[in-house]
Design a protein around this motif. Sequence first.
Motif, PDB file in Angstrom:
ATOM      1  N   GLU A 249      -2.632 -15.407  -9.853  1.00 30.63           N
ATOM      2  CA  GLU A 249      -2.727 -14.443 -10.948  1.00 30.63           C
ATOM      3  C   GLU A 249      -1.491 -13.554 -10.871  1.00 30.63           C
ATOM      4  O   GLU A 249      -1.312 -12.802  -9.910  1.00 30.63           O
ATOM      5  N   VAL A 250      -0.619 -13.652 -11.859  1.00 35.70           N
ATOM      6  CA  VAL A 250       0.608 -12.860 -11.887  1.00 35.70           C
ATOM      7  C   VAL A 250       0.296 -11.515 -12.529  1.00 35.70           C
ATOM      8  O   VAL A 250      -0.290 -11.466 -13.611  1.00 35.70           O
ATOM      9  N   LEU A 251       0.677 -10.447 -11.855  1.00 30.82           N
ATOM     10  CA  LEU A 251       0.458  -9.103 -12.383  1.00 30.82           C
ATOM     11  C   LEU A 251       1.665  -8.723 -13.226  1.00 30.82           C
ATOM     12  O   LEU A 251       2.775  -8.611 -12.714  1.00 30.82           O
ATOM     13  N   MET A 252       1.432  -8.559 -14.519  1.00 22.98           N
ATOM     14  CA  MET A 252       2.510  -8.200 -15.442  1.00 22.98           C
ATOM     15  C   MET A 252       2.213  -6.855 -16.041  1.00 22.98           C
ATOM     16  O   MET A 252       1.061  -6.583 -16.341  1.00 22.98           O
ATOM     17  N   PRO A 253       3.124  -6.012 -16.259  1.00 21.83           N
ATOM     18  CA  PRO A 253       4.552  -6.095 -15.983  1.00 21.83           C
ATOM     19  C   PRO A 253       4.836  -5.854 -14.506  1.00 21.83           C
ATOM     20  O   PRO A 253       3.956  -5.454 -13.746  1.00 21.83           O
ATOM     21  N   ALA A 254       6.075  -6.074 -14.120  1.00 21.71           N
ATOM     22  CA  ALA A 254       6.492  -5.885 -12.735  1.00 21.71           C
ATOM     23  C   ALA A 254       6.388  -4.405 -12.371  1.00 21.71           C
ATOM     24  O   ALA A 254       6.469  -3.525 -13.228  1.00 21.71           O
ATOM     25  N   PHE A 255       6.203  -4.141 -11.091  1.00 24.51           N
ATOM     26  CA  PHE A 255       6.111  -2.764 -10.597  1.00 24.51           C
ATOM     27  C   PHE A 255       7.524  -2.203 -10.423  1.00 24.51           C
ATOM     28  O   PHE A 255       8.389  -2.861  -9.850  1.00 24.51           O
ATOM     29  N   VAL A 256       7.740  -0.976 -10.912  1.00 23.17           N
ATOM     30  CA  VAL A 256       9.024  -0.299 -10.743  1.00 23.17           C
ATOM     31  C   VAL A 256       8.721   1.070 -10.153  1.00 23.17           C
ATOM     32  O   VAL A 256       7.949   1.846 -10.732  1.00 23.17           O
ATOM     33  N   VAL A 257       9.313   1.341  -8.984  1.00 22.74           N
ATOM     34  CA  VAL A 257       9.136   2.649  -8.351  1.00 22.74           C
ATOM     35  C   VAL A 257      10.511   3.201  -8.002  1.00 22.74           C
ATOM     36  O   VAL A 257      11.478   2.458  -7.854  1.00 22.74           O
ATOM     37  N   ASN A 258      10.580   4.534  -7.857  1.00 21.04           N
ATOM     38  CA  ASN A 258      11.859   5.147  -7.523  1.00 21.04           C
ATOM     39  C   ASN A 258      11.759   5.851  -6.175  1.00 21.04           C
ATOM     40  O   ASN A 258      10.679   6.234  -5.733  1.00 21.04           O
ATOM     41  N   PHE A 259      12.903   5.985  -5.515  1.00 16.80           N
ATOM     42  CA  PHE A 259      13.014   6.612  -4.206  1.00 16.80           C
ATOM     43  C   PHE A 259      14.152   7.622  -4.256  1.00 16.80           C
ATOM     44  O   PHE A 259      15.079   7.469  -5.042  1.00 16.80           O
TER      45      PHE A 259
ATOM     46  N   HIS B   1      -3.179   1.471  -6.738  1.00 20.16           N
ATOM     47  CA  HIS B   1      -3.047   1.360  -5.281  1.00 20.16           C
ATOM     48  C   HIS B   1      -1.689   0.785  -4.896  1.00 20.16           C
ATOM     49  O   HIS B   1      -1.046   1.267  -3.957  1.00 20.16           O
ATOM     50  N   LEU B   2      -1.268  -0.245  -5.616  1.00 22.13           N
ATOM     51  CA  LEU B   2       0.017  -0.883  -5.287  1.00 22.13           C
ATOM     52  C   LEU B   2       1.197   0.037  -5.600  1.00 22.13           C
ATOM     53  O   LEU B   2       2.159   0.094  -4.824  1.00 22.13           O
ATOM     54  N   VAL B   3       1.157   0.762  -6.706  1.00 18.91           N
ATOM     55  CA  VAL B   3       2.250   1.692  -7.035  1.00 18.91           C
ATOM     56  C   VAL B   3       2.351   2.772  -5.964  1.00 18.91           C
ATOM     57  O   VAL B   3       3.448   3.122  -5.509  1.00 18.91           O
ATOM     58  N   MET B   4       1.216   3.315  -5.547  1.00 20.15           N
ATOM     59  CA  MET B   4       1.229   4.347  -4.499  1.00 20.15           C
ATOM     60  C   MET B   4       1.764   3.785  -3.179  1.00 20.15           C
ATOM     61  O   MET B   4       2.525   4.455  -2.474  1.00 20.15           O
ATOM     62  N   LEU B   5       1.371   2.570  -2.858  1.00 16.54           N
ATOM     63  CA  LEU B   5       1.867   1.934  -1.632  1.00 16.54           C
ATOM     64  C   LEU B   5       3.370   1.699  -1.717  1.00 16.54           C
ATOM     65  O   LEU B   5       4.112   2.022  -0.784  1.00 16.54           O
ATOM     66  N   PHE B   6       3.849   1.157  -2.829  1.00 15.34           N
ATOM     67  CA  PHE B   6       5.272   0.859  -2.977  1.00 15.34           C
ATOM     68  C   PHE B   6       6.126   2.124  -2.963  1.00 15.34           C
ATOM     69  O   PHE B   6       7.191   2.154  -2.353  1.00 15.34           O
ATOM     70  N   SER B   7       5.658   3.170  -3.608  1.00 19.06           N
ATOM     71  CA  SER B   7       6.474   4.392  -3.688  1.00 19.06           C
ATOM     72  C   SER B   7       6.471   5.191  -2.389  1.00 19.06           C
ATOM     73  O   SER B   7       7.315   6.057  -2.208  1.00 19.06           O
ATOM     74  N   SER B   8       5.565   4.897  -1.464  1.00 17.38           N
ATOM     75  CA  SER B   8       5.529   5.626  -0.193  1.00 17.38           C
ATOM     76  C   SER B   8       6.397   4.972   0.887  1.00 17.38           C
ATOM     77  O   SER B   8       6.422   5.448   2.017  1.00 17.38           O
ATOM     78  N   GLN B   9       7.114   3.926   0.553  1.00 15.86           N
ATOM     79  CA  GLN B   9       7.915   3.195   1.539  1.00 15.86           C
ATOM     80  C   GLN B   9       9.269   3.852   1.759  1.00 15.86           C
ATOM     81  O   GLN B   9       9.774   4.583   0.911  1.00 15.86           O
ATOM     82  N   ASP B  10       9.858   3.528   2.907  1.00 13.79           N
ATOM     83  CA  ASP B  10      11.203   3.987   3.242  1.00 13.79           C
ATOM     84  C   ASP B  10      12.207   2.977   2.690  1.00 13.79           C
ATOM     85  O   ASP B  10      12.114   1.775   2.993  1.00 13.79           O
ATOM     86  N   PHE B  11      13.149   3.447   1.899  1.00 14.89           N
ATOM     87  CA  PHE B  11      14.111   2.569   1.246  1.00 14.89           C
ATOM     88  C   PHE B  11      14.942   1.785   2.258  1.00 14.89           C
ATOM     89  O   PHE B  11      15.193   0.593   2.080  1.00 14.89           O
ATOM     90  N   ALA B  12      15.359   2.425   3.331  1.00 13.86           N
ATOM     91  CA  ALA B  12      16.200   1.748   4.334  1.00 13.86           C
ATOM     92  C   ALA B  12      15.432   0.608   5.001  1.00 13.86           C
ATOM     93  O   ALA B  12      16.010  -0.449   5.292  1.00 13.86           O
ATOM     94  N   ALA B  13      14.155   0.788   5.244  1.00 11.92           N
ATOM     95  CA  ALA B  13      13.354  -0.265   5.877  1.00 11.92           C
ATOM     96  C   ALA B  13      13.174  -1.457   4.942  1.00 11.92           C
ATOM     97  O   ALA B  13      13.107  -2.608   5.394  1.00 11.92           O
ATOM     98  N   LEU B  14      13.100  -1.205   3.646  1.00 10.30           N
ATOM     99  CA  LEU B  14      12.894  -2.287   2.677  1.00 10.30           C
ATOM    100  C   LEU B  14      14.124  -3.168   2.497  1.00 10.30           C
ATOM    101  O   LEU B  14      14.020  -4.249   1.927  1.00 10.30           O
ATOM    102  N   MET B  15      15.256  -2.715   2.989  1.00  8.60           N
ATOM    103  CA  MET B  15      16.477  -3.505   2.840  1.00  8.60           C
ATOM    104  C   MET B  15      16.513  -4.677   3.818  1.00  8.60           C
ATOM    105  O   MET B  15      17.319  -5.591   3.649  1.00  8.60           O
ATOM    106  N   THR B  16      15.629  -4.699   4.806  1.00  6.76           N
ATOM    107  CA  THR B  16      15.599  -5.788   5.781  1.00  6.76           C
ATOM    108  C   THR B  16      14.489  -6.774   5.422  1.00  6.76           C
ATOM    109  O   THR B  16      13.480  -6.391   4.820  1.00  6.76           O
TER     110      THR B  16
END
Length: 175
Positions: free
Chosen positions: A75-85, A121-136
């Motif tokens: 099941e594809v969730l549309m539209p894609a999630f966009v979060v800012n840091f 839930h997914l937007v809150m999870l994605f926006s609480s991440q560290d940008f530097a960690a996501l680069m790996t």
Amino acid sequence: MAKKQVPPGPPIADAQDAGKGRLKIIIAIAVAFLLAIGLSIGGTLFFLDKGDDKAAEQPAEAGQTATGKPAAIYEVLMPAFVVNFNHKGRQRYMQVSVALMSRDQLALDALKGHMPLLRNHLVMLFSSQDFAALMTPVGKEMLRQQATSSVQELAQKEVGKLAVEQVLFTNFVLQ
């Protein structure tokens, strides 16, 4: 008595034999051509029918894989999630396309009714991440695992059973 002069050239019987020889060659080529077409059609039908026999030999229950597990449903969730840091004083963005993998269509359909809650839930999870960690790659995999556990907890709470086996990222862009 004077004899009638016959012009020099091939006798009439030889010309007829040469015409018959050419006709035999043409007929033989035509028969060979028709035989080749017939064999081609017969071989194609034989191999196509053989493929149908293999499909009939597979497990009788539809949706089963060779390992005995039910087939995966996505099941594809549309539209894609966009979060800012805010990373080191600069505005950064992440875009994630998400697909849910399940093996139970009924549970997945029941979860679809709670899609706004799941997306929140997914937007809150994605926006609480560290940008530097996501680069790996390790950081991306950790986020995927966190998203999977978050969706599974939500499904257990709302639907009453584990509706989603995995959360998959089909597109992941950091800017």
